[in-house]
Design an enzyme around this catalytic site. Sequence first.
Site: not given
Ligand SMILES: Cc1cc2nc3c(=O)[nH]c(=O)nc-3n(C[C@H](O)[C@H](O)[C@H](O)COP(=O)(O)OP(=O)(O)OC[C@H]3O[C@@H](n4cnc5c(N)ncnc54)[C@H](O)[C@@H]3O)c2cc1C
Length: 436
Positions: A14-16, A326, A176, A315, A12
């Site tokens: 994403g942010f993490g 995030a 939003e 998440d 992943g």
């Molecule tokens: C519409 C929306 C608005 C938001 N607004 C806010 C805000 O204003 N402020 C805030 O703090 N937070 C906000 N959030 C929440 C924030 O975006 C999440 O908390 C954050 O993205 C979590 O980060 P993460 O790294 O856990 O997962 P993510 O950022 O979701 O990243 C997960 C990554 O894993 C990848 N992935 C998934 N499954 C697999 C797999 N099997 N193999 C390979 N890759 C995979 C995905 O493609 C993705 O790139 C919002 C979320 C959404 C949906």
Amino acid sequence: MAKVRPHVVVIGAGFGGLHCARRLKRSAVDVTVVDRGTSHLFQPLLYQCATGLLSEGAISSPVRHLLRRQRNADVALGEATAVDATAQTVTVTRIDGSEFALRYDHLVVAAGMRTAYHGNDEFAAHAPGMKTLDDALAIRRRVIGAFEMAESASDADLQRSWLTFAVAGGGPTGVELAGQIRELATLALDREFRTIDPERARVLLLHGGDRVLPSFDARLSADAQRTLDRLGVETHLGVHVTGVGADYVETTSKATHEVVRYPARTTLWTTGVEAVPFAKTLADALGVTQDRSGRIPVRPDLSVDGHDNVWVVGDMSSLDDLPGVAEVAMQGGRHVGAVIAGLVDGQHDRAPFHYRDLGNAAYIARRQAVVQAGRLRLSGSLGWLAWGVIHIAFLAGIRNRMGTVISWSATLLTDSRRERAITYGDPETARQPYSR
Ligand SMILES: Cc1cc2nc3c(=O)[nH]c(=O)nc-3n(C[C@H](O)[C@H](O)[C@H](O)COP(=O)(O)OP(=O)(O)OC[C@H]3O[C@@H](n4cnc5c(N)ncnc54)[C@H](O)[C@@H]3O)c2cc1C
């Protein structure tokens, strides 16, 4: 003989995942970041992409580009589909369906969540959620397409149903989105159609709770509600969405059980999330039980019980009911990166993760946003300014920051929204642009 460096596999980007990989930049490890997409997505601005304000490029950055200067990091495009905790391998499925295995010394999973329909999976066909770039483009196709369909509708009822938009969920994303659809209709589209009056677009915000933005202070919720009312968003509180079809949305009152059916050809779903399918694969492989949302329970240092070298951040991890935001993911990713760096250096300190809450922000309308941080409460123009600064600061890459400021300024000055191109995805979708 050269010493083999420990291999850290991060699932992943994403942010993490990204923050974990970056924290390992100066560590004597090799890092492979696996993601099923090519870009790091800034989900907090997805709704602006969905409503024609920002392009998909403005809210996403290529992972390879972001890690280009990190010599110990590599990137692999593919979906993690299996884990063997004994052999310490992850199976990755490429976009053509072929597979390869990655051996890890440390596995960091940050694969996030997806939209949840709470047992009503059939709603997904008519009510897209908002978690991915595909979702944002599907919503854009439906919203922009609905105005076009209304323009050429053969009778008034049909026209009205195309001009009725329902948003399920009164949290930040729902608020939003509802506000942005009204602003799109009243500011950007108002002079562009010949038959319909886009200002007549009806936007229903359907929420089960007794106030919108329940995660914010009650005063900020009330400020947000006043702004939504002024914008013309029709808010219905205390209702559950109990039916969605191609041309209607149905609600049931929690108090009276009264059922109301609205003719609406666009319904958007923002009421909840659950872990992506890979969480179950991981839980089964590690012998742990997921929580109700499918998240993986972790120990205070964010590792998984019984597996000292497997970590879950963001998440997808379940620890002390931390919110799915995030900042939790970024701080968690950096924490795990630091712990791994220490372990690789021969330290044995597995410090617990402490989340520092930096606050919450939600955009309501032009010059109207709410921000809550510690004892600070901002709304109106001040809140909006703070919201803008926070979001620009957290966008990845200078180019995206500059592009976003330019797009926002242009929209403020001219009311126009330029990012209204619609895509049909695969040929199957192209044949049925409104039915998915
Ligand atoms: C519409 C929306 C608005 C938001 N607004 C806010 C805000 O204003 N402020 C805030 O703090 N937070 C906000 N959030 C929440 C924030 O975006 C999440 O908390 C954050 O993205 C979590 O980060 P993460 O790294 O856990 O997962 P993510 O950022 O979701 O990243 C997960 C990554 O894993 C990848 N992935 C998934 N499954 C697999 C797999 N099997 N193999 C390979 N890759 C995979 C995905 O493609 C993705 O790139 C919002 C979320 C959404 C949906």
